[in-house]
Design an enzyme around this catalytic site. Structure first.
Site, short mmCIF file in Angstrom:
data_model
loop_
_atom_site.label_atom_id
_atom_site.label_comp_id
_atom_site.label_asym_id
_atom_site.label_seq_id
_atom_site.Cartn_x
_atom_site.Cartn_y
_atom_site.Cartn_z
N LYS A 35 13.97 -52.62 -114.42
CA LYS A 35 14.33 -53.34 -115.64
C LYS A 35 14.74 -52.39 -116.51
O LYS A 35 14.52 -52.11 -117.83
CB LYS A 35 12.73 -53.77 -116.03
N CYS A 36 15.91 -51.54 -116.30
CA CYS A 36 16.62 -50.63 -117.00
C CYS A 36 17.87 -51.13 -117.24
O CYS A 36 18.62 -51.75 -116.40
CB CYS A 36 16.50 -49.28 -116.12
N GLY A 37 18.62 -50.48 -118.29
CA GLY A 37 19.99 -50.77 -118.58
C GLY A 37 21.00 -50.24 -117.47
O GLY A 37 21.93 -50.81 -117.26
#
Length: 161
Positions: A35-37
């Site tokens: 769930k990271c850029g």
């Protein structure tokens, strides 16, 4: 003298990833999060794995919830996410700590090998282990797996016999 090949990692599927079985081969270790850029870098990592694995390169993903709680899932959720969204087929470790006193021994060793600045400060730090088992190079999160810099480092490491 300790090398990366002296370590094992808990595998996402419940088994063990024994880096000793990769002795003499280059390894790219990446701390990951779903769930990271930077999560779309899974696509580039899978492309590297597909392209270079015939040249002995192994990629190992190490999911971690250490940065921004961006890997909250269970092993099954992480495996499903990586497979469904990015067709990840390279080995994945179990979710682990990669920073601080409770970090995996491998990441403690990486911090000793690379020094203070090499410690992961966010998700998707990349660590290239040479055929000799030592840290050959490392890359911050903003360095794409498919960047020229990463590819040249991998190619130098592959050619280093």
């Amino acid at each position: 003298m300790t090398t990366a090949y002296d370590f094992t990692l808990p595998a996402l599927d419940g088994g063990t990833i024994d880096l000793g079985t990769l002795r003499g081969k280059p390894v790219l270790i990446v701390n990951t999060a779903s769930k990271c850029g930077f999560t779309p870098q899974f696509e580039g990592l899978q492309a590297l794995w597909s392209f270079y694995r015939g040249n002995d390169l192994t990629i190992v993903g190490v999911p971690s919830n250490d940065f921004g709680n961006q890997e909250p899932g269970t092993a099954e959720q992480i495996a499903t996410f990586c497979s469904r969204n990015y067709n990840v087929t390279f080995p994945m470790a179990a979710r682990s700590h990669v920073k601080g006193d409770g970090s995996l021994p491998l990441f403690q060793w990486i911090a000793q090998e690379g020094g203070f600045l090499s410690r992961p400060r966010w998700n998707f730090y990349k660590y290239l282990i040479g055929r000799d088992g030592h840290l050959a190079d490392w890359f911050v999160s903003t360095t794409s797996p498919e960047s020229r810099r990463v590819r040249l480092a991998i190619e130098r490491t592959i050619l280093d016999h």
